[in-house]
Motif scaffolding. Structure first.
Motif, PDB file in Angstrom:
ATOM      1  N   LEU A  53       0.819  -1.213   0.000  1.00  0.00           N
ATOM      2  CA  LEU A  53       0.000   0.000   0.000  1.00  0.00           C
ATOM      3  C   LEU A  53       0.853   1.263   0.000  1.00  0.00           C
ATOM      4  CD1 LEU A  53      -2.945   1.044   0.391  1.00  0.00           C
ATOM      5  CD2 LEU A  53      -2.492   1.033   2.820  1.00  0.00           C
ATOM      6  N   ILE A  87     -11.287  -6.789   0.995  1.00  0.00           N
ATOM      7  CA  ILE A  87     -10.500  -5.618   0.625  1.00  0.00           C
ATOM      8  C   ILE A  87      -9.979  -4.902   1.871  1.00  0.00           C
ATOM      9  CG2 ILE A  87     -10.602  -3.357  -0.463  1.00  0.00           C
ATOM     10  CD1 ILE A  87     -12.756  -4.582  -2.335  1.00  0.00           C
ATOM     11  N   ILE A  91      -6.133  -4.214   2.856  1.00  0.00           N
ATOM     12  CA  ILE A  91      -5.606  -2.880   3.081  1.00  0.00           C
ATOM     13  C   ILE A  91      -5.034  -2.742   4.481  1.00  0.00           C
ATOM     14  CG2 ILE A  91      -6.276  -0.465   3.274  1.00  0.00           C
ATOM     15  CD1 ILE A  91      -7.708  -0.733   0.737  1.00  0.00           C
ATOM     16  N   ASP A  92      -5.700  -3.372   5.451  1.00  0.00           N
ATOM     17  CA  ASP A  92      -5.161  -3.352   6.806  1.00  0.00           C
ATOM     18  C   ASP A  92      -3.771  -3.959   6.849  1.00  0.00           C
ATOM     19  OD1 ASP A  92      -6.934  -2.014   8.389  1.00  0.00           O
ATOM     20  OD2 ASP A  92      -8.255  -3.747   8.644  1.00  0.00           O
TER      21      ASP A  92
ATOM     22  N   ASP B  40       1.009   9.364   3.756  1.00  0.00           N
ATOM     23  CA  ASP B  40       1.373   8.433   2.687  1.00  0.00           C
ATOM     24  C   ASP B  40       2.321   9.134   1.724  1.00  0.00           C
ATOM     25  OD1 ASP B  40       0.218   5.735   2.751  1.00  0.00           O
ATOM     26  OD2 ASP B  40      -1.685   6.787   2.963  1.00  0.00           O
ATOM     27  N   SER B  45      -2.538   5.622  -2.432  1.00  0.00           N
ATOM     28  CA  SER B  45      -2.649   5.114  -1.061  1.00  0.00           C
ATOM     29  C   SER B  45      -3.561   5.992  -0.220  1.00  0.00           C
ATOM     30  CB  SER B  45      -1.269   5.047  -0.391  1.00  0.00           C
ATOM     31  OG  SER B  45      -0.398   4.264  -1.158  1.00  0.00           O
ATOM     32  N   ASP B  48      -7.043   5.001  -1.264  1.00  0.00           N
ATOM     33  CA  ASP B  48      -7.428   3.679  -0.738  1.00  0.00           C
ATOM     34  C   ASP B  48      -7.849   3.756   0.717  1.00  0.00           C
ATOM     35  OD1 ASP B  48      -7.137   2.207  -2.951  1.00  0.00           O
ATOM     36  OD2 ASP B  48      -5.203   1.316  -2.432  1.00  0.00           O
ATOM     37  N   ARG B  49      -7.020   4.420   1.499  1.00  0.00           N
ATOM     38  CA  ARG B  49      -7.323   4.499   2.928  1.00  0.00           C
ATOM     39  C   ARG B  49      -8.641   5.234   3.169  1.00  0.00           C
ATOM     40  NH1 ARG B  49      -2.711   2.805   5.635  1.00  0.00           N
ATOM     41  NH2 ARG B  49      -0.763   3.485   4.679  1.00  0.00           N
ATOM     42  N   TYR B  52     -11.661   2.863   2.060  1.00  0.00           N
ATOM     43  CA  TYR B  52     -11.915   1.698   2.902  1.00  0.00           C
ATOM     44  C   TYR B  52     -11.870   2.022   4.387  1.00  0.00           C
ATOM     45  CZ  TYR B  52     -11.713  -0.437  -1.561  1.00  0.00           C
ATOM     46  OH  TYR B  52     -11.975  -0.726  -2.858  1.00  0.00           O
ATOM     47  N   HIS B  54      -9.861   3.640   6.508  1.00  0.00           N
ATOM     48  CA  HIS B  54      -8.724   3.906   7.392  1.00  0.00           C
ATOM     49  C   HIS B  54      -8.742   5.352   7.835  1.00  0.00           C
ATOM     50  CE1 HIS B  54      -5.466   0.639   6.562  1.00  0.00           C
ATOM     51  NE2 HIS B  54      -6.599   0.136   6.951  1.00  0.00           N
TER      52      HIS B  54
END
Lengths: 193, 405
Positions: A53, A87, A91-92, B40, B45, B48-49, B52, B54
């Motif tokens: 990532l 997913i 990602i974690d 990041d 990235s 993405d975080r 999803y 984060h």
């Protein structure tokens, strides 16, 4: 099946590579060099690309996929957007997957799961390493505190150790904490440490 | 009082300043928030975080928020932007080799003059079988669009005459140093880093291409904003107060020092201060020069998400991705910007509030008072360098009139 693993951390890349041996018929290629990555991918022509990532080349890679005529197949990030749990787990663990070919989820799922497990194993390794390092520095501070006690109070080494331990037990603290306060006090009071 | 926790994603750039300073100076706490930051190095990235969970919100490229909503490059997911983190703040830095050919020394170039010389150099190189190569920070970035807008107007076809590649900001100076690229279009402090290392000089700033160009935004999933509207409005207020604080020269040194810390930009306070104060050093060893409007963080309702700006970004997406124009897509792109959230969050405060949600981009040539529902608002000159005006209700006509490339 051709799998490309992109990781600039060679240790982690090796762990990934080993782990992917569990997957049946496959060829694993590891790319750890940032320069010329696009060309390397073109040569490998993978079905799946696994990339961490935090990799700084991710933007470049997405760009490359969206414009490359060499790979004229559909590109998606993860097969099924609907599979949020998988997913999120990936990602974690810090792993992303780009699917270069139109690959079915049935074939991809085990690879992703494995990659996730591998990445988690790696981060556990890092944590253990850090704990080991912390333990080392705790031992150092205890040693320093003991030396102070030996010098200032004329104790033997076992007695200095016992004093530290007893005080730690009585005050419900860790030995390292007691040792640290002794070292700090010595510093503040102008000791020649 | 227990504070609501929020995770904010960001890239190490000066225009990530407002969320960081909102936390550091206590503006977040005043709104009952505690902000945690996740750093990041690539925009993929950060995105993405955000997608999803984060992070709850992120410092993001404005066009990337729109591209994500329209499903460009990945499955569509609607994002919303209630607050603009800044206008401009980017520069075009070229290797000494190229800069010496196309630009004057010791001052910023004129976009048209530099463009004409660059065009000549490109055809010289083409005869020798080589190509000029530029790096931008992301395909869906204001950098890419402003660079291409400038090149195309100067008669250079970005997709035919040169190469444009993607480089994450922290690696832009490296790419210039290794001659991987001849020029970079990137945000601060990364141009100044390249200058300081002596690997290139700043030739143009993006404010010369579009004087009030939208840059980074605060973005979050639309569903998230709707579920947590009240909390997001508190965040918008904290950012607003941080922006007001940010532009006060009294605070520049302290802010540069905070941003320079390892957990944020991990860089030089001296270089960061140049961007904050609009004083840019074009080439190593020179004196920093005052560049008016280099970066915009607060004045003239700079943080207001004008839907006409979103529409302009959409027009460039159509142009460079060779998409079919669609009124429906334009509407979806415009809906990413959420002036309504900005309005309710800052209602009753001292900040001037525009009366409209859209304007003719590039139409203001001198200071102009405009209708406002709260306070008095004056807009400064906001032209595109070619003098073209963008009317969000005439996007197709606008696209047809642009140079073909």
């Amino acid at each position: 099946m051709r799998i490309a693993v992109i990781d600039e951390n060679p240790v982690r890349a090796a762990i990934m590579e080993d782990g992917l041996a569990e997957v049946g018929e496959r060829d694993v290629f590891v790319i750890s060099e940032r320069n010329g990555m696009a060309r390397a991918i073109e040569t490998i022509d993978p079905d799946v690309i696994l990339i961490d990532l935090g990799n700084p080349s991710r933007d470049m890679l997405e760009e490359y996929f969206s414009v490359s005529r060499a790979i004229s197949r559909p590109i998606a990030m993860f097969v099924e957007q609907s599979d949020d749990d998988a997913i999120a787990a990936a990602i974690d663990a810090g792993v992303s997957a780009y699917i270069v070919d139109g690959l079915s989820q049935r074939r991809l799922k085990p690879i992703l799961d494995l990659a996730v497990r591998r990445f988690q194993a790696f981060s556990r390794l890092q944590t253990e390493l850090k704990e080991a390092r912390d333990a080392l520095s705790e031992r150092e501070v205890v040693d320093r505190a003991k030396k102070i006690l030996i010098r200032k109070r004329g104790l033997s080494e076992p007695d200095a150790h016992k004093l530290l331990r007893d005080h730690a037990m009585n005050s419900n603290k860790r030995m390292a904490e007691v040792a640290e306060s002794i070292v700090t006090a010595e510093l503040l009071l102008g000791g020649d440490l | 009082m227990t504070l609501d926790q929020m995770n904010i994603g960001f890239l190490p750039l000066v225009d990530a300043a407002l969320p960081i300073l909102a936390q550091e100076h206590g503006f977040a706490e005043e709104q009952g928030l505690n902000l945690n930051f996740i750093k990041d190095v690539s925009w993929a990235s950060v995105l993405d975080r955000l997608l999803y969970g984060h992070t709850d919100a992120a410092h993001l490229l404005a066009p990337l928020a729109i591209a994500t909503t329209l499903g460009r490059g990945r499955p569509a997911k609607a994002l919303s932007v209630p607050f603009i983190l800044g206008l401009n703040g980017n520069a075009i830095t070229m290797s000494h080799k190229l800069a010496d050919i196309v630009a004057p020394v010791g001052m910023l170039g004129d976009p048209i003059a530099v463009g004409n010389k660059l065009k000549a150099e490109i055809s010289e190189r083409a005869k020798a079988g080589s190509r000029v190569r530029f790096g931008v920070v992301h395909r869906y970035s204001g950098h890419n669009y402003k660079l291409r807008y400038w090149l195309a107007q100067c008669g250079i076809a970005p997709d035919r005459d040169i190469d444009i590649v993607t480089i994450a900001p922290p690696f832009a100076a490296d790419a210039l140093a290794s001659e991987e690229v001849d020029g970079i279009c990137v945000g601060e402090p990364w141009n100044s880093v390249a200058v300081e290392r002596g690997v290139g000089r700043i030739v143009l700033v993006t404010a010369q291409i579009w004087r009030r160009g939208v840059e980074k935004v605060l973005a979050m999933p639309t569903a998230r904003l709707d579920d947590d509207r009240e909390k997001i409005e508190r965040l918008v207020r904290a950012l607003h107060f941080a922006a007001k604080h940010f532009i006060d020269p009294e605070n520049w040194d302290a802010n540069a020092n905070i941003l320079a810390r390892a957990e944020y930009l991990d860089g030089s306070a001296k270089l960061i201060n140049r961007a904050i104060s609009d004083r840019i050093m074009f080439t190593a060893g020179a004196q920093p020069v005052d560049v008016p409007d280099f970066m915009f963080q607060y004045r003239e309702a700079a943080n207001f998400p004008w839907i006409s700006q979103a529409a302009w970004l959409y027009s460039q997406m159509v142009r460079w991705d060779h998409l079919q124009y669609s009124a429906e897509d334009q509407l979806r792109a415009e809906q990413v910007f959420r002036p309504n959230v900005y309005r309710t969050a800052l209602k009753g405060l001292d900040t001037p509030m525009p009366g409209a949600n859209a304007k003719l981009e590039g139409s203001v040539t001198r200071n102009m008072p405009v209708g406002s529902t709260q306070g008095r608002l004056t807009l400064g000159a906001n032209p595109f360098f070619d003098g073209r005006v963008f009317d969000p209700t005439e996007v197709q006509k606008y696209l047809e009139a642009l140079p073909k490339a």
